[in-house]
Design a protein around this motif. Structure first.
Motif, PDB file in Angstrom:
ATOM      1  N   GLN A 780       0.835  -1.200   0.000  1.00  0.00           N
ATOM      2  CA  GLN A 780       0.000   0.000   0.000  1.00  0.00           C
ATOM      3  C   GLN A 780       0.872   1.253   0.000  1.00  0.00           C
ATOM      4  O   GLN A 780       0.675   2.170  -0.803  1.00  0.00           O
ATOM      5  CB  GLN A 780      -0.933   0.005   1.211  1.00  0.00           C
ATOM      6  N   ALA A 781       1.852   1.295   0.906  1.00  0.00           N
ATOM      7  CA  ALA A 781       2.735   2.460   0.976  1.00  0.00           C
ATOM      8  C   ALA A 781       3.572   2.586  -0.297  1.00  0.00           C
ATOM      9  O   ALA A 781       3.803   3.695  -0.799  1.00  0.00           O
ATOM     10  CB  ALA A 781       3.649   2.356   2.196  1.00  0.00           C
ATOM     11  N   ALA A 782       4.021   1.454  -0.821  1.00  0.00           N
ATOM     12  CA  ALA A 782       4.816   1.480  -2.056  1.00  0.00           C
ATOM     13  C   ALA A 782       3.992   2.055  -3.201  1.00  0.00           C
ATOM     14  O   ALA A 782       4.487   2.874  -3.988  1.00  0.00           O
ATOM     15  CB  ALA A 782       5.308   0.076  -2.398  1.00  0.00           C
ATOM     16  N   PHE A 783       2.731   1.634  -3.311  1.00  0.00           N
ATOM     17  CA  PHE A 783       1.879   2.110  -4.398  1.00  0.00           C
ATOM     18  C   PHE A 783       1.592   3.605  -4.252  1.00  0.00           C
ATOM     19  O   PHE A 783       1.535   4.330  -5.245  1.00  0.00           O
ATOM     20  CB  PHE A 783       0.568   1.322  -4.436  1.00  0.00           C
ATOM     21  N   GLU A 784       1.414   4.083  -3.017  1.00  0.00           N
ATOM     22  CA  GLU A 784       1.159   5.507  -2.802  1.00  0.00           C
ATOM     23  C   GLU A 784       2.331   6.357  -3.282  1.00  0.00           C
ATOM     24  O   GLU A 784       2.152   7.393  -3.919  1.00  0.00           O
ATOM     25  CB  GLU A 784       0.871   5.769  -1.317  1.00  0.00           C
ATOM     26  N   HIS A 785       3.552   5.910  -2.964  1.00  0.00           N
ATOM     27  CA  HIS A 785       4.726   6.652  -3.430  1.00  0.00           C
ATOM     28  C   HIS A 785       4.838   6.577  -4.951  1.00  0.00           C
ATOM     29  O   HIS A 785       5.216   7.565  -5.602  1.00  0.00           O
ATOM     30  CB  HIS A 785       5.993   6.096  -2.780  1.00  0.00           C
ATOM     31  N   ALA A 786       4.515   5.425  -5.520  1.00  0.00           N
ATOM     32  CA  ALA A 786       4.554   5.296  -6.977  1.00  0.00           C
ATOM     33  C   ALA A 786       3.522   6.209  -7.631  1.00  0.00           C
ATOM     34  O   ALA A 786       3.779   6.809  -8.685  1.00  0.00           O
ATOM     35  CB  ALA A 786       4.305   3.845  -7.381  1.00  0.00           C
ATOM     36  N   GLU A 787       2.356   6.322  -7.023  1.00  0.00           N
ATOM     37  CA  GLU A 787       1.316   7.194  -7.561  1.00  0.00           C
ATOM     38  C   GLU A 787       1.746   8.655  -7.505  1.00  0.00           C
ATOM     39  O   GLU A 787       1.483   9.433  -8.434  1.00  0.00           O
ATOM     40  CB  GLU A 787       0.016   7.003  -6.765  1.00  0.00           C
ATOM     41  N   MET A 788       2.427   9.038  -6.431  1.00  0.00           N
ATOM     42  CA  MET A 788       2.943  10.406  -6.352  1.00  0.00           C
ATOM     43  C   MET A 788       3.978  10.657  -7.440  1.00  0.00           C
ATOM     44  O   MET A 788       4.038  11.760  -8.013  1.00  0.00           O
ATOM     45  CB  MET A 788       3.561  10.647  -4.968  1.00  0.00           C
ATOM     46  N   LEU A 789       4.786   9.654  -7.740  1.00  0.00           N
ATOM     47  CA  LEU A 789       5.752   9.787  -8.841  1.00  0.00           C
ATOM     48  C   LEU A 789       5.022   9.980 -10.169  1.00  0.00           C
ATOM     49  O   LEU A 789       5.463  10.750 -11.022  1.00  0.00           O
ATOM     50  CB  LEU A 789       6.648   8.546  -8.917  1.00  0.00           C
ATOM     51  N   SER A 790       3.916   9.285 -10.342  1.00  0.00           N
ATOM     52  CA  SER A 790       3.132   9.446 -11.578  1.00  0.00           C
ATOM     53  C   SER A 790       2.647  10.873 -11.737  1.00  0.00           C
ATOM     54  O   SER A 790       2.673  11.443 -12.825  1.00  0.00           O
ATOM     55  CB  SER A 790       1.925   8.502 -11.570  1.00  0.00           C
ATOM     56  N   ARG A 791       2.183  11.462 -10.653  1.00  0.00           N
ATOM     57  CA  ARG A 791       1.695  12.841 -10.725  1.00  0.00           C
ATOM     58  C   ARG A 791       2.845  13.798 -11.045  1.00  0.00           C
ATOM     59  O   ARG A 791       2.682  14.739 -11.825  1.00  0.00           O
ATOM     60  CB  ARG A 791       1.033  13.228  -9.405  1.00  0.00           C
ATOM     61  N   LEU A 792       3.989  13.547 -10.432  1.00  0.00           N
ATOM     62  CA  LEU A 792       5.145  14.384 -10.726  1.00  0.00           C
ATOM     63  C   LEU A 792       5.593  14.211 -12.169  1.00  0.00           C
ATOM     64  O   LEU A 792       6.119  15.144 -12.789  1.00  0.00           O
ATOM     65  CB  LEU A 792       6.303  14.036  -9.778  1.00  0.00           C
ATOM     66  N   ALA A 793       5.398  13.012 -12.705  1.00  0.00           N
ATOM     67  CA  ALA A 793       5.836  12.743 -14.083  1.00  0.00           C
ATOM     68  C   ALA A 793       5.098  13.619 -15.080  1.00  0.00           C
ATOM     69  O   ALA A 793       5.627  13.930 -16.146  1.00  0.00           O
ATOM     70  CB  ALA A 793       5.621  11.271 -14.421  1.00  0.00           C
ATOM     71  N   ALA A 794       3.882  14.030 -14.744  1.00  0.00           N
ATOM     72  CA  ALA A 794       3.154  14.938 -15.634  1.00  0.00           C
ATOM     73  C   ALA A 794       3.856  16.278 -15.719  1.00  0.00           C
ATOM     74  O   ALA A 794       3.745  16.988 -16.716  1.00  0.00           O
ATOM     75  CB  ALA A 794       1.729  15.122 -15.127  1.00  0.00           C
ATOM     76  N   LYS A 795       4.605  16.641 -14.666  1.00  0.00           N
ATOM     77  CA  LYS A 795       5.325  17.906 -14.638  1.00  0.00           C
ATOM     78  C   LYS A 795       6.783  17.713 -15.024  1.00  0.00           C
ATOM     79  O   LYS A 795       7.364  18.556 -15.697  1.00  0.00           O
ATOM     80  CB  LYS A 795       5.252  18.510 -13.240  1.00  0.00           C
TER      81      LYS A 795
END
Length: 981
Positions: A780-795
């Motif tokens: 769960q924690a790993a996926f949350e950090h990965a999801e935050m990376l996805s959002r940053l990837a848009a920028k």
């Protein structure tokens, strides 16, 4: 002698020379100081005038009570009939000062004493957009209820996007009298340009409205970084203070400030933010729109953005990417304006000519539609041409008989394109007006009359008069609010009615003349802004570049790049740095040019880090050139920055031995300098390289030193390495066998990241966080950090492949093998494209585990066999690779001796590396296999020995698995029962 000027505001006339105030023919008597206060307010209409400014202006070098301005303002209110409780003219800004909320104009002495009301502009004729307008109005009603709405209005050039939005705003303003509207324009010629340019323009205009005082206060409290970018709204002292307080600006913080400020602003008022021509937007503005759309908090906010679809045909256009992402999450909506049909043209003619019914215009509607293809701008120009040529008579004199007498339309010499129509209208102007418009097109789509005057080397008043006349006749231009320059120049601002007008006229200017005009504009603006020229760096860079003044252009492109990078706008920064380097290469060689190139190469490399990747060829090329220049010039600090960059590139490309060597060189250089910030970066980077070389104890020592040297007050780039130092320490602390301490360190890294607001460092912390929680098996924690990376990837696209990879690892932990394989393969493809070769062994190791989970053991073994040799370079992965290889051999029912040898090799590796956590995982797997082969006592003994070495972290899945297995394995082998006789 120049004609004496009087000032007009509301119903009053102020005579500055005779110090008299008039209302019509009646003089209003004021005390001298009260008159001086009024004069100062009139000189600064719609601006906040502080009490300090009034004291300095009206009572210079005189010690008076701070209450004197308030006393004079009270007298003014009584004289002007303005109530303090509900002021219409003089607004009190609590604890700050006062603002005159009135339009101020000038008139020659002796002219009529009562200000003439402005001539109302004719209402636009609106046809063919009723359905679209109804949809947009319904979205506004939803926004009024607190459901924020993002609406894109799309259409080709000339289709009437601006007019459509204008009609919408007029219609909703009658329903919501407290409605706030901010309008900003994107401009093509600035390219990557000024970060947040249209939003800053919209906010600036909003702050000039009657409710502007409240907007400024909200910005001051919640978005000081934004307020610091708008010097016209604050005093020089406040701006200087804000610049100090907001050092270390990042895009993440800019976005956070504005999203919060807009939510506060729209808590009790509706706001429509109109951003036009978004196809030319800077990337930062697009990120703000994304951030506003992603928020779930209630806000009475509506963003209406217009754009041209034809400009987005390229697949990598950032507006297209952003819009598709919003559409995927249902966070935006598009209204596509189509060309008008023949019936719409007939409706237009009926309303325009105010006679008959649409049926009467059937022939003309068909002919005009055929010639204009239903483009509203072209259609209006065609009708204007026909009326001006007296082919249709005047607007109110059209009869059926007159229509019958007009020659066939097909034979008329009507232009065949909008460009030709614009040029025809232009040719009808006086030569003087043509010269002014051509010069204005060089200044930009929006301009000050002072800029045009500089281009033409004429008096500002002459140019202003000419532009105002064109605006009055509604030809090409519309007048805007006055534009003030720091040197005191004040001139009316103007805007071309349509971007097409500016584009067509600019193309008409001969190249040699264009060169001279750009040069004059740049020199005048630079002189006007003086020490504050950096505020218009993008504009100056554009004009000097277009004027072929390369040296000045390089200077201002570099300033523009630094400002963009300071706001986290890395794509814009990359563009400015590249332009600067391109121009610098055309200047004479020498040490001075080398120093300038060194700074530019480092800036470009840093921008490429975030926009592409650490190991992208362009990034490496920039930093290698910077290293060469730094060593030639003996620039020690610059060399430190470059070594860090090259080291990161080496890590990303899988050259871990080289990265360690660079880290050691870096530490020597930092120790030579002896400052904390250099030591922070050097110890942190060397510690990271030692992790990948599996020298965990030494890595921990250096990382703790790097973390200790970190100071949150230091906003430099080198200091930022201390943000993720605790995250790296968490990784190595976990491997050494201390899960609880490792979690605390990861929490510290997240706290530092949140406090600093550095977008790139936030990405680093999320990357290490995802790796850390994967190792802890916390999906769960790993996926949350990965999801935050996805959002940053848009920028910052550098994170795209990493985000996919960590999502794959999280799915692997869940046992979702098929889906995990898809993410892992995408991650590998993306990372290969940008040169992140160093990530591939990790992905292959995870891919092998997924394949094994699906029962594809041969494919899994093939992946591991390919990975094992790579662990000579990436020693961090050697232990996990070896024990997973042993697991696969066991699953494949390989020879017992081969399996046992593989497990023993893995455990021996963990002990050599002092990797206690890895030893626990490898030993647990080995003990499980031993127990399955009947060697339970041996299994229990070896697992007990490693398990008892742990003093914390017993809730970690690895320790839980070991304890469960220990409880299941008997301590001694069962004795066989004796045979009965």
């Amino acid at each position: 002698m120049p004609t004496e000027q009087h000032w007009l505001f509301s119903a009053f006339r102020l005579d500055p020379r005779n110090e008299q105030l008039w209302r019509g023919q009646k003089e209003i008597v004021l005390r001298p100081k009260t008159f001086d206060v009024l004069r100062y307010l009139v000189e600064h209409p719609r601006q906040l005038v502080t009490k300090a400014a009034l004291l300095d202006a009206v009572w210079p070098k005189v010690a008076v009570s701070d209450s004197m301005p308030a006393i004079c303002v009270g007298e003014l209110r009584r004289a002007l009939g303005d109530e303090a409780s509900t002021p219409h003219l003089i607004e009190t800004v609590h604890a700050r000062g006062y603002r005159l909320n009135a339009e101020v104009t000038t008139t020659p002495a002796g002219a009529p004493t009562t200000p003439q009301p402005p001539r109302p502009e004719p209402a636009p004729i609106f046809v063919g957009r009723e359905t679209e307008l109804a949809l947009l109005r319904s979205r506004f009603q939803e926004a009024r209820s607190g459901q924020r709405r993002i609406v894109f209005v799309a259409g080709e050039p000339g289709i009437g996007k601006t007019a459509f939005v204008g009609v919408f705003l007029e219609s909703v303003a009658t329903e919501d009298t407290g409605l706030l509207v901010g309008r900003g324009q994107c401009v093509e010629q600035y390219g990557a340009g000024e970060p947040y340019m249209p939003v800053l323009e919209a906010l600036g205009r909003l702050c000039q409205e009657p409710a502007g005082g409240r907007v400024i206060e909200i910005l001051r409290q919640f978005a000081p970084m934004w307020l610091a970018q708008m010097p016209a709204l604050i005093t020089p002292d406040e701006r200087a203070r804000l610049q100090i307080e907001t050092q270390g600006i990042t895009q993440q913080r800019m976005l956070r400030e504005m999203t919060q400020a807009l939510e506060v602003l729209t808590a009790d008022a509706s706001l429509v933010l109109v951003l036009e021509d978004l196809q030319w937007s800077d990337c930062s503005t697009l990120e703000l729109i994304s951030a506003l759309a992603a928020r779930r908090e209630a806000a009475r906010l509506m963003v209406v953005a217009t754009y041209r679809p034809v400009e987005m045909l390229t697949g990598d256009h950032r507006l297209r990417t952003m819009k598709e992402e919003l559409e995927l999450h249902r966070e935006c909506e598009e209204i596509r304006l189509k060309f008008l049909n023949q019936d719409n043209v007939a409706d237009y003619l009926t309303k325009r000519l105010a006679t008959g019914s649409p049926r009467r215009f059937g022939f003309w509607a068909s002919a005009i539609h055929r010639r204009s293809d239903g483009n509203p701008l072209f259609m209006v120009n065609v009708v204007d041409y026909l009326i001006d040529a007296r082919l249709l008579g005047t607007q109110r004199e059209i009869t059926a008989g007159q229509f019958a007498k007009v020659p066939r339309f097909d034979r008329l010499d009507v232009p065949k394109s909008i460009r030709q129509m614009i040029e025809r209208n232009f040719d009808l102007l006086k030569p003087d007006e043509q010269a002014v418009l051509e010069a204005a097109s060089v200044v930009g789509a929006e301009f000050s009359a002072a800029g045009v005057a500089a281009a033409l080397e004429r008096e500002v008043s002459d140019v202003e008069t000419s532009c105002l006349e064109l605006s009055r006749r509604e030809q090409f231009l519309s007048a805007r609010t006055p534009i003030s320059w720091p040197d005191g120049t004040l001139a009316t601002g103007f805007r071309f009615h349509h971007a097409l007008y500016q584009e067509v006229l600019y193309a008409r200017v001969p190249a040699a003349l264009r060169l001279r005009l750009h040069g004059r504009i740049a020199e005048r603006e630079e002189a006007a802004y003086g020490e504050r020229a950096h505020q218009i760096a993008t504009s100056l860079a554009h004009h000097y570049s277009s004027a072929n003044h390369k040296d000045k252009a390089v200077k201002y492109f570099q300033l523009a790049a630094r400002q963009a990078a300071g706001r986290g706008a890395v794509v814009e920064a990359e563009g400015h740095y590249s332009r600067a380097l391109s121009l610098l290469g055309q200047l004479p060689t020498g040490a001075e040019r080398d120093r300038r190139e060194l700074a530019l190469q480092i800036g470009l490399g840093s921008a490429l880090w975030a926009s592409k990747s650490w190991s992208h060829p362009d990034t490496g090329s920039a930093f290698r050139r910077a290293q060469e220049l730094g060593e030639i010039l003996g620039e020690t600090k610059q060399v430190l920055t470059v070594l860090l960059a090259l080291g990161s590139s080496a890590v990303s490309s899988g050259q871990y031995k080289l990265a360690k060597d660079l880290g050691e060189r870096l530490l020597l250089a930092a120790e030579g300098r002896g400052d904390r910030v250099s030591l922070c970066a050097a110890h942190t980077f060397l510690g990271q390289t030692l992790i990948w070389r599996a020298q965990f104890a030494d890595a921990q020592k250096h990382l703790e030193l790097g973390s200790g040297y970190y100071s949150a007050a230091d906003v430099s780039g080198l200091a930022s390495w201390g943000v993720d130092a605790p995250a790296l320490t968490a990784l190595v602390t976990l491997v050494l066998g201390f899960p609880d301490r490792a979690r605390q360190l990861m929490n510290l890294a997240e706290q530092r990241s949140n406090q600093r607001g550095d977008l790139f460092r936030a990405g680093m912390v999320h990357m290490w966080g995802a790796a850390f929680y994967v190792r802890l098996r916390d999906e769960q924690a790993a996926f949350e950090h990965a999801e935050m990376l996805s959002r940053l990837a848009a920028k910052q696209p550098v994170w795209t492949g990493m985000a996919e990879g960590y999502k794959g690892q999280a799915l692997l932990l869940q046992g979702n093998w098929e889906k995990a394989i898809g993410y892992l393969r995408r991650s590998m493809d993306l990372n290969r494209e940008v040169g992140l070769i160093g990530t591939l062994p990790w992905s292959r190791l995870d891919l092998a585990e997924c394949l094994a989970g699906e029962g594809r053991l041969d494919e899994a073994l093939a992946q591991l066999i390919q990975t094992i040799p790579e662990t000579e370079e990436l020693a961090y992965l050697r232990c996990p690779t070896l024990w997973k290889h042993a697991n696969l051999l066991a699953q494949s029912n390989a020879d017992t001796a081969e399996v046992e040898a593989a497990y023993c090799e893995a455990i021996d590796c963990t002990r050599k590396q002092e990797a206690r956590f890895y030893e626990l995982e490898a030993t647990t797997a080995y003990a499980r296999w031993l127990n399955g082969t009947g060697r339970s006592a041996e299994a229990h003994a070896i697992l007990t020995k490693i398990y008892l070495l742990f003093t914390e972290g017993f809730d970690a899945p690895a320790l839980k698995d070991a304890k469960t297995l220990l409880d299941e394995i008997p301590r001694t082998a069962k004795k066989r029962a004796p045979r009965r006789a």
